[in-house]
Design a protein around this motif. Sequence first.
Motif, PDB file in Angstrom:
ATOM      1  N   HIS A 261       0.835  -1.210   0.000  1.00  0.00           N
ATOM      2  CA  HIS A 261       0.000   0.000   0.000  1.00  0.00           C
ATOM      3  C   HIS A 261       0.869   1.259   0.000  1.00  0.00           C
ATOM      4  CE1 HIS A 261      -3.555   2.323   0.878  1.00  0.00           C
ATOM      5  NE2 HIS A 261      -3.078   2.766   2.020  1.00  0.00           N
ATOM      6  N   GLY A 262       2.099   1.116   0.483  1.00  0.00           N
ATOM      7  CA  GLY A 262       3.020   2.250   0.514  1.00  0.00           C
ATOM      8  C   GLY A 262       2.947   3.048   1.795  1.00  0.00           C
ATOM      9  N   ALA A 263       2.132   2.602   2.762  1.00  0.00           N
ATOM     10  CA  ALA A 263       1.996   3.281   4.055  1.00  0.00           C
ATOM     11  C   ALA A 263       1.284   2.322   5.004  1.00  0.00           C
ATOM     12  CB  ALA A 263       1.167   4.558   3.898  1.00  0.00           C
ATOM     13  N   PRO A 264       1.428   2.514   6.325  1.00  0.00           N
ATOM     14  CA  PRO A 264       0.695   1.637   7.253  1.00  0.00           C
ATOM     15  C   PRO A 264      -0.808   1.694   6.983  1.00  0.00           C
ATOM     16  CG  PRO A 264       2.309   2.956   8.439  1.00  0.00           C
ATOM     17  CD  PRO A 264       2.280   3.488   7.022  1.00  0.00           C
ATOM     18  N   ILE A 265      -1.465   0.572   7.124  1.00  0.00           N
ATOM     19  CA  ILE A 265      -2.903   0.557   6.846  1.00  0.00           C
ATOM     20  C   ILE A 265      -3.690   0.706   8.153  1.00  0.00           C
ATOM     21  CG2 ILE A 265      -2.601  -0.867   4.776  1.00  0.00           C
ATOM     22  CD1 ILE A 265      -4.076  -2.926   7.072  1.00  0.00           C
ATOM     23  N   ASP A 266      -4.947   1.065   8.040  1.00  0.00           N
ATOM     24  CA  ASP A 266      -5.814   1.227   9.211  1.00  0.00           C
ATOM     25  C   ASP A 266      -6.322  -0.159   9.606  1.00  0.00           C
ATOM     26  OD1 ASP A 266      -7.918   1.632  10.946  1.00  0.00           O
ATOM     27  OD2 ASP A 266      -8.727   3.366   9.866  1.00  0.00           O
ATOM     28  N   ARG A 267      -5.701  -0.741  10.641  1.00  0.00           N
ATOM     29  CA  ARG A 267      -6.044  -2.122  10.994  1.00  0.00           C
ATOM     30  C   ARG A 267      -7.462  -2.240  11.548  1.00  0.00           C
ATOM     31  NH1 ARG A 267      -1.696  -4.576  14.811  1.00  0.00           N
ATOM     32  NH2 ARG A 267      -1.658  -2.477  15.633  1.00  0.00           N
ATOM     33  N   VAL A 268      -7.923  -1.213  12.286  1.00  0.00           N
ATOM     34  CA  VAL A 268      -9.268  -1.303  12.871  1.00  0.00           C
ATOM     35  C   VAL A 268     -10.311  -1.355  11.758  1.00  0.00           C
ATOM     36  CG1 VAL A 268     -10.969  -0.126  14.318  1.00  0.00           C
ATOM     37  CG2 VAL A 268      -8.571  -0.197  15.020  1.00  0.00           C
ATOM     38  N   ALA A 269     -10.125  -0.473  10.754  1.00  0.00           N
ATOM     39  CA  ALA A 269     -11.080  -0.468   9.623  1.00  0.00           C
ATOM     40  C   ALA A 269     -11.026  -1.811   8.887  1.00  0.00           C
ATOM     41  CB  ALA A 269     -10.748   0.678   8.674  1.00  0.00           C
ATOM     42  N   LEU A 270      -9.812  -2.343   8.733  1.00  0.00           N
ATOM     43  CA  LEU A 270      -9.666  -3.620   8.028  1.00  0.00           C
ATOM     44  C   LEU A 270     -10.369  -4.748   8.798  1.00  0.00           C
ATOM     45  CD1 LEU A 270      -8.004  -4.981   5.566  1.00  0.00           C
ATOM     46  CD2 LEU A 270      -6.523  -5.809   7.385  1.00  0.00           C
ATOM     47  N   ILE A 271     -10.142  -4.780  10.116  1.00  0.00           N
ATOM     48  CA  ILE A 271     -10.740  -5.850  10.933  1.00  0.00           C
ATOM     49  C   ILE A 271     -12.270  -5.764  10.874  1.00  0.00           C
ATOM     50  CG2 ILE A 271     -11.074  -6.617  13.329  1.00  0.00           C
ATOM     51  CD1 ILE A 271      -8.075  -5.822  13.785  1.00  0.00           C
ATOM     52  N   CYS A 272     -12.811  -4.540  11.018  1.00  0.00           N
ATOM     53  CA  CYS A 272     -14.280  -4.381  10.989  1.00  0.00           C
ATOM     54  C   CYS A 272     -14.835  -4.896   9.663  1.00  0.00           C
ATOM     55  CB  CYS A 272     -14.683  -2.916  11.155  1.00  0.00           C
ATOM     56  SG  CYS A 272     -14.350  -2.299  12.792  1.00  0.00           S
ATOM     57  N   ALA A 273     -14.167  -4.536   8.569  1.00  0.00           N
ATOM     58  CA  ALA A 273     -14.683  -4.935   7.247  1.00  0.00           C
ATOM     59  C   ALA A 273     -14.532  -6.442   7.020  1.00  0.00           C
ATOM     60  CB  ALA A 273     -13.961  -4.136   6.160  1.00  0.00           C
ATOM     61  N   VAL A 274     -13.435  -7.011   7.496  1.00  0.00           N
ATOM     62  CA  VAL A 274     -13.255  -8.464   7.328  1.00  0.00           C
ATOM     63  C   VAL A 274     -14.331  -9.221   8.129  1.00  0.00           C
ATOM     64  CG1 VAL A 274     -11.751 -10.417   7.941  1.00  0.00           C
ATOM     65  CG2 VAL A 274     -10.792  -8.454   6.757  1.00  0.00           C
ATOM     66  N   LEU A 275     -14.606  -8.746   9.339  1.00  0.00           N
ATOM     67  CA  LEU A 275     -15.631  -9.418  10.152  1.00  0.00           C
ATOM     68  C   LEU A 275     -17.004  -9.291   9.497  1.00  0.00           C
ATOM     69  CD1 LEU A 275     -14.485  -8.439  13.778  1.00  0.00           C
ATOM     70  CD2 LEU A 275     -14.243 -10.657  12.646  1.00  0.00           C
ATOM     71  N   PHE A 276     -17.262  -8.130   8.927  1.00  0.00           N
ATOM     72  CA  PHE A 276     -18.542  -7.891   8.247  1.00  0.00           C
ATOM     73  C   PHE A 276     -18.686  -8.844   7.050  1.00  0.00           C
ATOM     74  CE2 PHE A 276     -20.984  -5.461   5.043  1.00  0.00           C
ATOM     75  CZ  PHE A 276     -22.174  -5.302   5.748  1.00  0.00           C
ATOM     76  N   GLU A 277     -17.622  -8.938   6.239  1.00  0.00           N
ATOM     77  CA  GLU A 277     -17.650  -9.841   5.066  1.00  0.00           C
ATOM     78  C   GLU A 277     -17.820 -11.289   5.515  1.00  0.00           C
ATOM     79  OE1 GLU A 277     -17.898  -9.661   1.951  1.00  0.00           O
ATOM     80  OE2 GLU A 277     -17.419  -7.565   1.556  1.00  0.00           O
TER      81      GLU A 277
END
Length: 239
Positions: free
Chosen positions: A146-162
């Motif tokens: 991605h070229g920069a640290p990613i937002d892990r909280v947003a990622l976790i929420c979206a993965v759980l939702f999916e």
Amino acid sequence: MHQCTSTNDIVESSARTGAPHGFVSICETQSAGRGRLDRSWTSPVGGVWLSILLRPPGRQSFLDSLPLLGALAISKTVSAQLRLKARVRWPNDVVVDDRKIAGVLAEAKSMGNELAYAILGLGINANFNIDEIRETTNAATLQSLHGAPIDRVALICAVLFETENLYELLCTGKVEKIISLVREFECSRGRNVKVKLPSRELLGTVDDYETLGRVCILTPHESHSIDTSTVLSVEYQSN
Ligand code: BTN
């Protein structure tokens, strides 16, 4: 939680004391993270290491469906959130340009022929330096892609939702819908593979997903229907 042996262990002990369906454990680092077939899984600070408790309707085929379902949830999320071309690579990886960015481990506790519960463990290489997992060949982190640290909280929420949405489809018998999503987000079909099974080795091409837990491999003279849970390893050859 900051540290644990494995988030799958936390979920398992919580399941034994009555934790509900959907209970999630997330740790910053795991001291004994594990992968498929009891391989160790290095889990540095900065990754996403989480496990979900599923109290499923209770068939073995259900458990066999989970690795692909988890990998699909991660691929869809990473593709949408980070605009990376994340793809499911059979049997349980998520890759970007064939570099592994995530793995999935499904475990279960059986009671006779029924499953008492299943644990879906998801490991995503998010924000750390790839040198910290040097033993894993051809892996990458989301941060580097991605070229920069990613937002892990947003990622976790979206993965759980999916995961929840896909799980709902699985529980309501809409397996074909999940398989068509897998076909949209996978990168294994048509590729040459060496598949190690307990008693033989197949050199062939991945043809298609028969179910979420069964894949058809074509060898020069035959087609083989392979139960993913019996697979010891899959090596992808450059086509
Ligand atoms: C693999 O690719 O072999 C599967 C790796 C699965 C790793 C995750 S990290 C969260 C959960 N806890 C574990 O110990 N393993 C899974």
